[in-house]
Design an enzyme around this catalytic site. Structure first.
Site, PDB file in Angstrom:
ATOM      1  N   ASP A  33       0.912  -1.209  -0.198  1.00  0.00           N
ATOM      2  CA  ASP A  33       0.253   0.018  -0.077  1.00  0.00           C
ATOM      3  C   ASP A  33       0.800   1.362   0.008  1.00  0.00           C
ATOM      4  O   ASP A  33       2.130   1.061   0.226  1.00  0.00           O
ATOM      5  CB  ASP A  33      -0.945  -0.095   1.369  1.00  0.00           C
ATOM      6  CG  ASP A  33      -1.664   1.347   1.471  1.00  0.00           C
ATOM      7  OD1 ASP A  33      -2.214   1.648   0.570  1.00  0.00           O
ATOM      8  OD2 ASP A  33      -1.650   1.879   2.551  1.00  0.00           O
ATOM      9  N   ASP A  35      -0.178   5.097   1.012  1.00  0.00           N
ATOM     10  CA  ASP A  35      -0.239   6.104   2.073  1.00  0.00           C
ATOM     11  C   ASP A  35      -0.369   5.239   3.535  1.00  0.00           C
ATOM     12  O   ASP A  35      -0.750   4.340   3.865  1.00  0.00           O
ATOM     13  CB  ASP A  35      -1.708   6.694   2.019  1.00  0.00           C
ATOM     14  CG  ASP A  35      -1.571   8.323   2.454  1.00  0.00           C
ATOM     15  OD1 ASP A  35      -0.636   8.698   2.947  1.00  0.00           O
ATOM     16  OD2 ASP A  35      -2.656   9.025   2.228  1.00  0.00           O
ATOM     17  N   ASP A 231      -1.025  -0.482   6.205  1.00  0.00           N
ATOM     18  CA  ASP A 231      -1.153  -0.030   7.288  1.00  0.00           C
ATOM     19  C   ASP A 231      -2.684   0.126   7.817  1.00  0.00           C
ATOM     20  O   ASP A 231      -2.982   0.518   8.886  1.00  0.00           O
ATOM     21  CB  ASP A 231      -0.730   1.810   7.275  1.00  0.00           C
ATOM     22  CG  ASP A 231      -1.620   2.366   6.274  1.00  0.00           C
ATOM     23  OD1 ASP A 231      -2.352   2.136   5.639  1.00  0.00           O
ATOM     24  OD2 ASP A 231      -1.943   3.714   7.028  1.00  0.00           O
TER      25      ASP A 231
HETATM   26 MG   LIG Z   1      -2.575   3.120   3.887  1.00  0.00          MG
END
Ligand SMILES: [Mg+2]
Length: 348
Positions: A33, A35, A231
């Site tokens: 991923d 961000d 995250d």
């Molecule tokens: Mg993310």
């Protein structure tokens, strides 16, 4: 038997050489991923660039999966290159790229598609050979909806007219919120909700945690055993578990100790990483005891409804690894357990 013939018999390519017992070991690719993993806003996450470059140098395929539909893959690749990674356009998989094969399941090339969203979505749908419209017509066969900051009421109204008239409806992603420096802004899921409320219809979703974006990546990179790094438990990790690939949660973004400890089984990662540097370190053995768990120097026990750090620094990731192992194997549901404050509060 010639050497060439023997090589062809062996259809499993050699795996990259990862440090022994590290989260990378046994994998052939890293799907990450963006961000909260690679960058936060305009800035790189500390240590992330070096760790990813080191994995690439070992021979791992490195690719990036983003639900963000507003930027084309080319623009994302340029941003990542500026941050110090070696990334080509095809190394970036966007949710619009996952939406296009879904359109082909229901439509023919040349069919009219109503696009709600920005350049990242528009370019992909156009390149696939569909006729683009911004206004619902009798010829509109599908609506594809992704986030852009300039989506307005009239765009949502056109989507609602087409969906109510029977057009197929695909959302690039269902993220409810879009975190920014001022707080949580409405994300694409919230904009999809407006059309859903008006029409009573549900869209199909292309992005994480749904399968299509993972399927596009796995097919494109021909990976047999990727490691997914994210995250967020409810998108990155849940999606990886849905498609049956191993996953790691890195504690540099949205979710931390509090979310991990109460995570449902479908959202539990295989690895917990303090930072991406942990990709290259041996992952410690988890020892499950009758009333708790031991990881390295950390021991966490469950006494009644209390989760207690018996040994270890609450700021050390091994303590969190031990606590999650203890809570996840406990017969008492997480909602009925009192979590240690010094652990839950470690990431704010
Ligand atoms: Mg993310």
């Amino acid at each position: 038997m010639s050497a060439l013939f023997r090589r062809r018999q062996d259809d499993a390519p050699a795996l990259p050489e990862a440090p022994a017992e590290s989260p990378l070991a046994g994998h052939d690719a890293v799907l990450a991923d963006l961000d909260g993993v690679v960058y936060r806003g305009p800035n790189p996450v500390p240590g992330a660039i070096d760790a990813l470059n080191a994995a690439q140098a070992l021979g791992f395929t490195i690719a990036y999966l983003t639900n963000n539909a507003s930027r084309p893959a080319r623009t994302v690749a340029e941003h990542l290159t500026e941050l110090g990674l070696s990334v080509a356009e095809r190394d970036v998989v966007t949710s619009p790229q996952a939406a296009v094969p879904m359109l082909f399941e229901e439509l023919e090339p040349g069919d009219e598609v109503l696009v709600v969203g920005g350049p990242g979505l528009l370019e992909e749908v156009e390149a696939a050979g569909f006729a683009i419209t911004r206004t619902a017509t009798e010829q509109t066969k599908a609506v594809v909806q992704g986030f852009a900051k300039d989506v307005q009421w009239s765009d949502l109204a056109e989507a609602a007219y087409a969906v109510a008239a029977g057009a197929a409806w695909i959302g690039t992603n269902q993220d409810w919120t879009l975190p920014n420096e001022r707080g949580l802004a409405p994300g694409n899921g919230t904009l999809l909700s407006a059309v859903h409320t008006a029409t009573g219809t549900f869209p199909k979703i292309a992005g994480k945690p749904e399968r299509p974006i993972y399927d596009v990546a796995i097919t494109r990179f021909k990976t047999r055993n990727p490691l997914f790094i994210g995250d967020r438990l409810d998108t990155d990790i849940q999606g990886a578990r849905t498609v049956g690939i191993e996953s790691a949660l890195v504690l540099t973004g949205v979710d931390g100790a509090a979310e991990l400890l109460k995570a449902e089984e479908s959202q539990r990662p295989d690895y917990i990483l303090a930072s991406l540097a942990d990709l290259h370190r041996p992952y410690p053995l988890l020892e499950i005891a009758p009333n708790g768990a031991v990881v390295g120097d950390a021991a966490v026990i469950i006494a009644g409804s209390d989760v207690i750090i018996d040994r270890g620094d609450p700021r050390d990731v091994n303590t969190l690894r031990a606590a999650t192992a203890a809570v996840w194997t406990s017969e008492t549901p997480a909602s009925a357990l009192r979590m240690p404050e010094e652990l839950v509060g470690r990431l704010g």
